[in-house]
Design an enzyme around this catalytic site. Structure first.
Site, PDB file in Angstrom:
ATOM      1  N   GLU A 185      52.364  42.987  47.511  1.00 31.39           N
ATOM      2  CA  GLU A 185      53.079  41.757  48.286  1.00 31.39           C
ATOM      3  C   GLU A 185      53.438  40.631  47.469  1.00 31.39           C
ATOM      4  O   GLU A 185      52.821  40.411  46.573  1.00 31.39           O
ATOM      5  CB  GLU A 185      52.429  41.414  49.365  1.00 31.39           C
ATOM      6  CG  GLU A 185      50.694  41.271  49.467  1.00 31.39           C
ATOM      7  CD  GLU A 185      50.395  39.984  48.279  1.00 31.39           C
ATOM      8  OE1 GLU A 185      51.208  39.178  48.581  1.00 31.39           O
ATOM      9  OE2 GLU A 185      49.603  40.336  47.405  1.00 31.39           O
TER      10      GLU A 185
ATOM     11  N   GLY B 234      47.971  39.240  43.275  1.00 32.27           N
ATOM     12  CA  GLY B 234      48.756  39.968  44.240  1.00 32.27           C
ATOM     13  C   GLY B 234      49.802  40.768  43.624  1.00 32.27           C
ATOM     14  O   GLY B 234      49.319  40.971  42.466  1.00 32.27           O
ATOM     15  N   GLU B 235      51.093  40.891  44.115  1.00 34.57           N
ATOM     16  CA  GLU B 235      52.022  41.724  43.631  1.00 34.57           C
ATOM     17  C   GLU B 235      51.772  43.174  43.589  1.00 34.57           C
ATOM     18  O   GLU B 235      52.420  44.135  42.984  1.00 34.57           O
ATOM     19  CB  GLU B 235      52.408  41.295  42.401  1.00 34.57           C
ATOM     20  CG  GLU B 235      53.038  39.667  42.145  1.00 34.57           C
ATOM     21  CD  GLU B 235      53.104  39.380  40.622  1.00 34.57           C
ATOM     22  OE1 GLU B 235      53.070  40.242  39.687  1.00 34.57           O
ATOM     23  OE2 GLU B 235      53.309  38.316  40.317  1.00 34.57           O
ATOM     24  N   GLY B 236      50.484  43.563  43.924  1.00 33.10           N
ATOM     25  CA  GLY B 236      50.155  44.933  43.725  1.00 33.10           C
ATOM     26  C   GLY B 236      49.587  45.296  42.405  1.00 33.10           C
ATOM     27  O   GLY B 236      49.217  46.140  42.026  1.00 33.10           O
TER      28      GLY B 236
END
Lengths: 322, 322
Positions: B141, B282-284
């Site tokens: 995300e 984050g960002e995966g």
């Protein structure tokens, strides 16, 4: 010694990459560590497994017979072991080196593990086994009985008794663990701890442990970062830390093994393991799993955009993000 | 539901592979988990990042302005972000999905985050974003302010106050963390906790959190294993656990984020993170790092020899090793 200029350059670049400062955590540490030894380019990762047999096996310290060491070497050579799959998965080359012709070392409960000549032969075997072109060396081992050697070596360097360092190895039952601890205590009574680091390695170690020491020393001389595996590999290189405060600065510990003693040994050597996956197989399996992490760390450091690059070039955003 | 016949077959094979039983630890668990949902073959790994903006940002809960969400989406599309490098490193496809046109959700300190229509739109966006042919879905995300939404959602589901769940996000200072905790407490006072799980998701979540919920539900319907990332992704899927005891059985938690609250949230949901690398981006990114672990688990299970295979075929060894 680590290249501090390289470290400064790496930190300066990390600070302007498109992420909150420090948000890649241990990946940032890995890039910095790798870059302190060689350029940030991981073309060739090599996994070296050293295999040897142990005289202390006669004391009933393993649930497996000595011929399993040779069977596993055949398994490595026919691509059937866990490490073969993990090497392919990590895009790493796998090298299998038998040490001492798989003849058992001396039983250190009443003898020394290796004569001085045998010790130097094993160290040299390891020293010369590090492949040309290697950018990252992952170490592994195979040797029925070698967690007993690792435990004895740990006790020799860091104190405590056999019960503190002896674990189940490849599946020992409770009585076996007691036999193992007692064998270590007998060896400690016989040989003591008051010896030079290399002498302790010779007395309590064994063929593949001495080779692991040699390979790690060769890597240091060639500025190759080394990824350590579990209890046996960690114990094998402990003498380098005793010889020099920064003797293991070119190494990182891939994982915390499930084997009793590894967590304590890692802690005393100042390692914080990268992973904790309940592995207790050896073969370099944990070290192999850490190779993609090193690749990931370098990929982020080398490949990420900076805040001054295109996607962030809008002047307003530049101002608010810097 | 997990396929128990497949699990039995996997366990039977694990028991005869050339290693001490259980010695591959969490890799064995991963193979069993994956195989309980689909055949043990990971051809296509997909990473889906959902991006959205948050009205609660008006309460001073982030050190970054809202336009950074869009800038980071551009960064993803131009391959400049950390997740781009990690996706390539993991041989995974990366998909970036903006939700709600990056218009801010409602500020849940005085409004709901999403209207019912917007919530369903976002869930559907996520539901339909899971790519065809996907064998493993990693979720990520991007959304400035979304750790505040994740913290509020965690408090709504699991109790405790704002201070318990509010962390530094992407670099908030001490005063900012206090503002964040107070904003969450105001929201809890206004809306309370006594709502159905989906209603809590709608009130306290936001665009990308609802999309993450939808994608995880779609994966369940298509028997796709899901690798969860950090605090925001974990909070976003928590409603599925509240709706059904086994609602997250097809998911695993890649890592323990450095973000305050994630460890507690993971524990309450029964997750044991695969890694702990101090990531807080984050960002995966954490989920992407776990993809090679899943590949490794499957490679070992599928590729290893059995004790009855060639390298161990000597009758004497067979007897002693079985």
């Amino acid at each position: 010694m680590p290249d501090q200029d390289a470290v400064s350059q790496i930190r300066a670049r990390e600070a302007v990459l498109t992420k909150p400062a420090g948000s890649l955590g241990r990946l940032e540490e890995l890039a910095e560590w790798f870059g302190s030894w060689r350029p940030l380019c991981l073309d060739q990762a090599d996994i070296c497994i050293f295999a040897g047999n142990h005289g202390v096996l006669a004391q009933g310290v393993s649930s497996w017979p000595a011929n399993v060491t040779e069977a596993m070497v055949r398994n490595f050579l026919s691509h059937g072991a866990a490490i073969n799959q993990l090497a392919r998965n990590a895009d790493a080359r796998l090298h299998v080196v038998t040490v001492g012709n798989l003849v058992a070392s001396g039983d250190f409960t009443w003898d020394v593990a290796l004569s001085s000549e045998a010790f130097l032969e094993a160290v040299s075997t390891g020293y010369n086994a590090v492949p040309a072109g290697c950018d990252l060396l992952a170490l592994g081992e195979m040797g029925v009985g070698n967690t007993t050697a690792a435990a004895a070596l740990s006790a020799a360097f860091f104190g405590e008794d056999g019960a503190y360092w002896a674990g189940r190895g490849a599946g020992l039952d409770d009585e076996g663990v007691i036999r193992k601890a007692q064998a270590i205590d007998r060896a400690l009574s016989l040989h003591g701890r008051n010896h030079a680091p290399l002498e302790l390695a010779r007395i309590y170690g064994g063929w593949e442990l001495a080779a692991l020491l040699g390979a790690t020393l060769a890597a240091r001389h060639r500025r190759i970062p080394v990824m350590l595996d579990g209890f046996v590999v960690t114990a094998a290189v402990a003498p380098l830390a005793a010889l020099h405060q920064e003797g293991l600065a070119h190494t990182r510990l891939a994982h915390n093994s499930h084997e009793q003693g590894h967590r304590q040994l890692a802690s005393r050597l100042g390692f914080v393991p990268l992973m904790d996956l309940n592995l207790r197989l050896g073969e370099g399996t944990g070290a192999a799993l850490a190779i993609p992490l090193v690749r990931a760390a370098l990929a982020c450091h080398n490949g990420m955009a900076r805040f001054s690059d295109a996607a962030f070039a809008d002047e307003n955003e530049r101002k608010t993000m810097k």
